[in-house]
Write an enzyme that holds these catalytic residues in place. Structure first.
Site, PDB file in Angstrom:
ATOM      1  N   SER A   1      20.388   7.272  56.959  1.00 36.72           N
ATOM      2  CA  SER A   1      20.654   8.595  57.537  1.00 36.72           C
ATOM      3  C   SER A   1      19.991   9.672  56.693  1.00 36.72           C
ATOM      4  CB  SER A   1      22.157   8.837  57.623  1.00 36.72           C
ATOM      5  OG  SER A   1      22.702   8.963  56.335  1.00 36.72           O
TER       6      SER A   1
ATOM      7  N   ARG B   1      17.224  11.778  58.680  1.00 35.52           N
ATOM      8  CA  ARG B   1      17.568  13.156  58.988  1.00 35.52           C
ATOM      9  C   ARG B   1      16.424  14.091  58.583  1.00 35.52           C
ATOM     10  NH1 ARG B   1      21.400  13.576  55.866  1.00 35.52           N
ATOM     11  NH2 ARG B   1      23.023  12.911  57.300  1.00 35.52           N
TER      12      ARG B   1
ATOM     13  N   ASN C   1      13.925  15.882  61.382  1.00 37.50           N
ATOM     14  CA  ASN C   1      13.862  17.344  61.459  1.00 37.50           C
ATOM     15  C   ASN C   1      12.456  17.869  61.234  1.00 37.50           C
ATOM     16  OD1 ASN C   1      16.409  19.060  61.787  1.00 37.50           O
ATOM     17  ND2 ASN C   1      17.119  17.325  60.582  1.00 37.50           N
TER      18      ASN C   1
END
Lengths: 156, 288
Positions: B217, B221, B225
């Site tokens: 994660s 992440r 992004n």
């Protein structure tokens, strides 16, 4: 998403940069900051102490000033008293001197007066004698009445 | 300045998303890939030169700047550079003190490195997408991706580094037994010997997922992004090739997106740092 050798290379450089930061960047920065913190704390404490000392010194100065004022007032009062005394003494002296001079003058005047009176008496006697002489020259002998004339002169 | 007459939109986009890859060809010699297909054929034995170049350049920039400040650090009146570095150090230090309860001299420098490095790599996203690739093109380099954090290799490398530290400190603080107990003895506990093997499996499954989810994660992440942000910049810059009205609109859009992206850039760097600290804190503590 192609994972390849780049991953290993990135991992290695990550380790190197973390190591570098841990060894050469973080400790000196934190040390400098801690030092400054301590220094500022010391400075503030010193300033606090300084303010307290200043207050104390002001108090002492106030007391001293008060004392000095009191002393000065005392001295001035004493001086005024002394001055009044001196003036009084001087007045007294002047009065005494004046009286003395006056007395002396009076005595002298008296003396002069007596002298003048004496001289006058003598002159009056002589005048009386001279008058009587002139009168008697016509009527009587001077020598016969000398005694009476002297007596007369004495009485004047 | 965007899509030329000879290339289509999809070619333009895929060109922007292709790394400069140095790899080993099938016949054994090393060389640059000339297309995405060639790069794919390299498999594992390939290295993204643009990613390496920009990430190392930024890391060296960060190291040099901070090292210069640290070398001349004084407890007296600080200069501008020292002030800036102190703000960063204090910010990271406060984050660490707020989230990390243990004592470990590695965590704060690690967090600082992650925050600044990730921030700088993300910041490359704000450079107009065509600027550096065009300059590189003039210099004879045909593929150039300038935002290292849109390369999953970078984000996975960071997350993997953090993951190794999580495992290392878990074992160091709790011992191998403690770590294994944490993975298999929780969250379901039982005293019955019959249920124990069953719970063992269930716990290992749950905790295993929990543990593995951390690096995955963390890296996805950041990657997601930044990749999405870059993609939108590329799509916006496509508009410049479609008439002046659309180009003007694209310019306004790019400005708005860039302003918004300033927030994303900082936030992602901050999240990566904070989660690293939190994960390491969990590794240092007995199970909650």
């Amino acid at each position: 998403m192609n994972i390849n050798l780049t991953l290993i290379a990135q991992l290695a450089s990550f380790v190197v940069f973390v190591w570098f930061t841990m060894k050469y960047i973080w400790p000196p920065m934190v040390k400098a900051m801690e030092e400054r913190k301590a220094r500022i704390a010391d400075g503030l404490a010193a300033a606090e102490r300084g303010v307290r000392e200043k207050e104390l010194a002001e108090q002492v100065a106030k007391e001293k000033l008060h004392e000095a004022k009191q002393q000065a007032a005392e001295i001035v009062a004493r001086a005024e008293k002394r001055a009044a005394e001196i003036v009084d003494e001087a007045k007294e002296q002047a009065r005494a001197e004046g009286e003395r001079i006056l007395a002396a003058a009076r005595a002298e005047t008296e003396q002069e007066l007596n002298k003048a009176r004496e001289a006058l008496r003598e002159q009056v006697g002589e005048l009386a004698v001279a008058g009587a002489e002139k009168i008697l020259r016509r009527e009587i002998d001077a020598a016969a009445h000398q005694e009476i004339l002297n007596e007369l002169a004495q009485q004047i | 300045m965007a899509a030329g007459e000879t290339i289509t939109s999809s070619e333009y986009i895929s060109h922007h998303l292709t790394n400069l890859v140095l790899g080993r060809f099938a016949d054994g010699h090393w060389g640059l890939a000339h297309s995405a297909e060639e790069a794919k054929e390299f498999g594992f034995w390939a290295i993204h030169l643009d990613t390496m170049f920009w990430s190392l350049l930024l890391a060296l920039f960060f190291s040099y700047l901070f090292w210069k400040a640290a070398k001349n650090a004084t407890a007296g009146v600080p200069g501008k550079l020292q002030n800036f570095v102190e703000i960063m150090v204090e910010f990271v230090d406060n984050s660490v003190k707020g989230s990390f309860s243990g004592r470990n001299p590695l965590v704060a420098p690690l967090a600082l490195t992650i925050f600044v490095w990730v921030f700088l790599m993300n910041l490359m996203d704000l450079v107009p997408v065509d600027l550096i690739p065009r300059i590189a093109g003039w210099l004879g380099v045909h593929h150039m991706r300038v935002v290292p954090s849109t390369d999953p290799n970078v984000t996975f490398a960071l997350a993997l580094g953090v993951f190794v530290l999580i495992i290392y400190y878990s074992i160091k603080i709790k011992g191998v037994g403690g770590f294994v107990r944490e993975l298999t003895g929780t969250p379901f506990e039982t005293k019955s010997p019959l249920l124990k093997p069953f719970f063992f499996v269930v716990n290992l499954l749950l905790e295993g997922v929990n543990l593995l989810a951390k690096p995955v994660s963390l890296s996805l992440r950041l990657f997601g992004n930044m990749y999405a942000g870059e993609m939108i910049f590329i799509l916006i810059s496509l508009m410049y090739g479609a008439g002046w009205a659309l180009g003007l609109f694209g310019g306004a859009l790019q400005f708005v997106w860039a302003v918004f992206h300033v927030l994303v850039v900082t936030l992602q760097a901050f999240i990566f740092m904070t989660l690293t600290i939190v994960y390491l804190d969990m590794a240092h503590n007995e199970h909650h």
